[in-house]
Design a protein around this motif. Structure first.
Motif, PDB file in Angstrom:
ATOM      1  N   PHE A  25       0.847  -1.178   0.000  1.00  0.00           N
ATOM      2  CA  PHE A  25       0.000   0.000   0.000  1.00  0.00           C
ATOM      3  C   PHE A  25       0.896   1.246   0.000  1.00  0.00           C
ATOM      4  N   PRO A  26       0.384   2.363  -0.487  1.00  0.00           N
ATOM      5  CA  PRO A  26       1.206   3.590  -0.506  1.00  0.00           C
ATOM      6  C   PRO A  26       1.793   3.935   0.861  1.00  0.00           C
ATOM      7  N   GLU A  27       1.012   3.740   1.929  1.00  0.00           N
ATOM      8  CA  GLU A  27       1.514   4.038   3.270  1.00  0.00           C
ATOM      9  C   GLU A  27       2.698   3.143   3.639  1.00  0.00           C
ATOM     10  N   GLU A  28       2.660   1.892   3.174  1.00  0.00           N
ATOM     11  CA  GLU A  28       3.760   0.971   3.442  1.00  0.00           C
ATOM     12  C   GLU A  28       4.985   1.315   2.592  1.00  0.00           C
ATOM     13  N   GLU A  29       4.741   1.774   1.377  1.00  0.00           N
ATOM     14  CA  GLU A  29       5.844   2.198   0.515  1.00  0.00           C
ATOM     15  C   GLU A  29       6.695   3.254   1.212  1.00  0.00           C
ATOM     16  N   THR A  30       6.031   4.141   1.949  1.00  0.00           N
ATOM     17  CA  THR A  30       6.746   5.199   2.648  1.00  0.00           C
ATOM     18  C   THR A  30       7.720   4.627   3.676  1.00  0.00           C
ATOM     19  N   VAL A  31       7.318   3.520   4.314  1.00  0.00           N
ATOM     20  CA  VAL A  31       8.139   2.921   5.364  1.00  0.00           C
ATOM     21  C   VAL A  31       9.472   2.427   4.814  1.00  0.00           C
ATOM     22  N   VAL A  32       9.454   1.879   3.612  1.00  0.00           N
ATOM     23  CA  VAL A  32      10.681   1.288   3.054  1.00  0.00           C
ATOM     24  C   VAL A  32      11.278   2.152   1.947  1.00  0.00           C
ATOM     25  N   ALA A  33      10.826   3.374   1.853  1.00  0.00           N
ATOM     26  CA  ALA A  33      11.422   4.280   0.867  1.00  0.00           C
ATOM     27  C   ALA A  33      12.917   4.431   1.166  1.00  0.00           C
ATOM     28  N   GLY A  34      13.742   4.150   0.198  1.00  0.00           N
ATOM     29  CA  GLY A  34      15.178   4.260   0.384  1.00  0.00           C
ATOM     30  C   GLY A  34      15.827   3.036   0.993  1.00  0.00           C
ATOM     31  N   ILE A  64      -0.330  -2.658   6.788  1.00  0.00           N
ATOM     32  CA  ILE A  64       0.176  -3.146   8.069  1.00  0.00           C
ATOM     33  C   ILE A  64       1.430  -2.333   8.366  1.00  0.00           C
ATOM     34  N   LEU A  65       1.232  -1.296   9.154  1.00  0.00           N
ATOM     35  CA  LEU A  65       2.292  -0.329   9.403  1.00  0.00           C
ATOM     36  C   LEU A  65       2.959  -0.589  10.750  1.00  0.00           C
ATOM     37  N   PRO A  66       4.229  -0.256  10.890  1.00  0.00           N
ATOM     38  CA  PRO A  66       4.899  -0.428  12.180  1.00  0.00           C
ATOM     39  C   PRO A  66       4.516   0.676  13.154  1.00  0.00           C
ATOM     40  N   ASP A  67       4.491   0.328  14.452  1.00  0.00           N
ATOM     41  CA  ASP A  67       4.272   1.353  15.465  1.00  0.00           C
ATOM     42  C   ASP A  67       5.606   1.991  15.837  1.00  0.00           C
ATOM     43  N   GLU A  68       5.613   2.763  16.912  1.00  0.00           N
ATOM     44  CA  GLU A  68       6.823   3.485  17.277  1.00  0.00           C
ATOM     45  C   GLU A  68       7.969   2.563  17.693  1.00  0.00           C
ATOM     46  N   HIS A  69       7.651   1.297  18.002  1.00  0.00           N
ATOM     47  CA  HIS A  69       8.693   0.335  18.378  1.00  0.00           C
ATOM     48  C   HIS A  69       9.083  -0.569  17.217  1.00  0.00           C
ATOM     49  N   GLY A  70       8.435  -0.411  16.071  1.00  0.00           N
ATOM     50  CA  GLY A  70       8.690  -1.269  14.930  1.00  0.00           C
ATOM     51  C   GLY A  70       7.767  -2.458  14.840  1.00  0.00           C
ATOM     52  N   PRO A 232      -7.370 -12.052  40.680  1.00  0.00           N
ATOM     53  CA  PRO A 232      -7.799 -11.483  39.413  1.00  0.00           C
ATOM     54  C   PRO A 232      -7.549  -9.985  39.385  1.00  0.00           C
ATOM     55  N   GLY A 233      -7.418  -9.458  38.148  1.00  0.00           N
ATOM     56  CA  GLY A 233      -7.212  -8.030  38.006  1.00  0.00           C
ATOM     57  C   GLY A 233      -6.602  -7.654  36.678  1.00  0.00           C
ATOM     58  N   GLY A 234      -6.120  -8.673  35.927  1.00  0.00           N
ATOM     59  CA  GLY A 234      -5.553  -8.374  34.629  1.00  0.00           C
ATOM     60  C   GLY A 234      -6.635  -8.232  33.584  1.00  0.00           C
ATOM     61  N   ALA A 235      -6.271  -7.668  32.457  1.00  0.00           N
ATOM     62  CA  ALA A 235      -7.200  -7.500  31.348  1.00  0.00           C
ATOM     63  C   ALA A 235      -6.523  -7.943  30.067  1.00  0.00           C
ATOM     64  N   ARG A 236      -7.309  -8.299  29.090  1.00  0.00           N
ATOM     65  CA  ARG A 236      -6.753  -8.688  27.811  1.00  0.00           C
ATOM     66  C   ARG A 236      -6.135  -7.476  27.144  1.00  0.00           C
ATOM     67  N   PRO A 237      -4.859  -7.582  26.704  1.00  0.00           N
ATOM     68  CA  PRO A 237      -4.212  -6.452  26.067  1.00  0.00           C
ATOM     69  C   PRO A 237      -4.735  -6.243  24.659  1.00  0.00           C
ATOM     70  N   ARG A 238      -4.566  -5.026  24.149  1.00  0.00           N
ATOM     71  CA  ARG A 238      -4.926  -4.711  22.785  1.00  0.00           C
ATOM     72  C   ARG A 238      -3.978  -5.443  21.850  1.00  0.00           C
ATOM     73  N   GLY A 239      -4.522  -5.959  20.725  1.00  0.00           N
ATOM     74  CA  GLY A 239      -3.726  -6.757  19.815  1.00  0.00           C
ATOM     75  C   GLY A 239      -2.581  -5.988  19.202  1.00  0.00           C
ATOM     76  N   GLN A 240      -1.369  -6.417  19.468  1.00  0.00           N
ATOM     77  CA  GLN A 240      -0.172  -5.840  18.862  1.00  0.00           C
ATOM     78  C   GLN A 240       0.849  -6.960  18.736  1.00  0.00           C
ATOM     79  N   GLY A 241       1.333  -7.223  17.540  1.00  0.00           N
ATOM     80  CA  GLY A 241       2.393  -8.192  17.358  1.00  0.00           C
ATOM     81  C   GLY A 241       3.731  -7.477  17.262  1.00  0.00           C
ATOM     82  N   TRP A 242       4.804  -8.238  16.997  1.00  0.00           N
ATOM     83  CA  TRP A 242       6.151  -7.650  16.979  1.00  0.00           C
ATOM     84  C   TRP A 242       6.957  -8.316  15.878  1.00  0.00           C
ATOM     85  N   ASN A 243       7.741  -7.545  15.192  1.00  0.00           N
ATOM     86  CA  ASN A 243       8.653  -8.067  14.186  1.00  0.00           C
ATOM     87  C   ASN A 243       9.956  -7.307  14.299  1.00  0.00           C
ATOM     88  N   ARG A 244      11.059  -8.040  14.310  1.00  0.00           N
ATOM     89  CA  ARG A 244      12.353  -7.382  14.413  1.00  0.00           C
ATOM     90  C   ARG A 244      12.696  -6.694  13.116  1.00  0.00           C
TER      91      ARG A 244
END
Length: 244
Positions: A25-34, A64-70, A232-244
């Motif tokens: 997608f155009p937004e993804e193209e920006t991520v790997v520009a250069g 599928i864009l990276p967040d601030e941590h990649g 008890p007291g935990g909650a399900r985290p928001r979906g976020q995966g990780w890629n190096r």
């Protein structure tokens, strides 16, 4: 290959070459520009696999864009992970996972000096007892990568190589015992993970999955084994995966 070590509630797609029809997608193209050609091909094919996997969940193609941590930003309600190495790319996604992590590496010995950097003394001693049919050092590295990818969406902080103790089993499984306090998951303190591994097609692949359960007591035994007994007291985290 990767689907053999993942449960049926995880959708996975892999590629052993970069398909000519893979596009960004155009937004993804920006991520790997250069970016250099190798990085661009990894990024493009990994997203191609991820979109095919998401389609198996009934979701339309989207950037599928990276967040601030990649880490890849997955659609709401979806957990996912991506891996790539020479000659291989894969993505796994699920609506039923608290977290998941996958990793693939060439089935070769680690470069000189790397094992001493990534392994605890106890882990290195255990590798010596496992024989030489498998490159156990590379498998240990891959397992630590999968554990980190599963850890990060829950804790949102770094997990060092020396902060989880991995025990590899010749049967194709492994366990990870956290050596630092884990986050709350389903109302209990996370103390570790279980995973599976496979060696095939010149690669070693590992996977960690943790299913979300409405009631922790209904979780499979291997999940209960790695959850502490805090109130008890935990909650399900928001979906976020990780890629190096």
């Amino acid at each position: 290959m990767i689907e053999k070590i993942l449960p049926p509630w995880v959708a996975a797609v892999e590629a052993f070459r970069d398909p000519p029809d893979a596009a960004l997608f155009p937004e993804e193209e920006t991520v790997v520009a250069g970016a250099v050609d190798k990085r661009r091909r990894e990024f493009t094919t990994a997203r191609h696999c991820a979109r095919q996997a998401l389609a198996r969940l009934g979701l339309p193609p989207a950037p599928i864009l990276p967040d601030e941590h990649g880490a890849p930003r997955w659609p709401d309600g979806v957990m996912g992970a991506i891996t790539h190495c020479a000659g291989y790319r894969a993505a796994a996604v699920s609506r039923k996972a608290v977290t998941l992590g996958i990793d693939a590496e060439p089935h070769e010995r680690l470069p000189e000096g790397v094992l001493q950097t990534i392994a605890l003394d106890e882990e290195r001693a255990a590798l010596e007892r496992l024989g030489d049919r498998i490159h156990w050092d590379r498998l240990l590295f891959s397992a630590k990568e999968s554990v980190y990818k599963a850890w990060f969406p829950l804790a949102r902080r770094w997990l060092g190589f020396d902060e989880a103790h991995i025990t590899l089993a010749p049967s194709g499984t492994f366990t990870a015992r956290l050596l630092v306090p884990g986050p709350q998951v389903a109302g209990r303190r996370l103390t570790g993970f279980t995973g599976r591994w496979i060696v095939a097609d010149g690669l070693v692949s590992t996977a960690v999955t943790l299913p979300f359960e409405q009631r922790p007591e209904d979780a499979p035994q291997e999940v209960r084994d790695v959850l502490g007994s805090l109130p008890p007291g935990g909650a399900r985290p928001r979906g976020q995966g990780w890629n190096r």
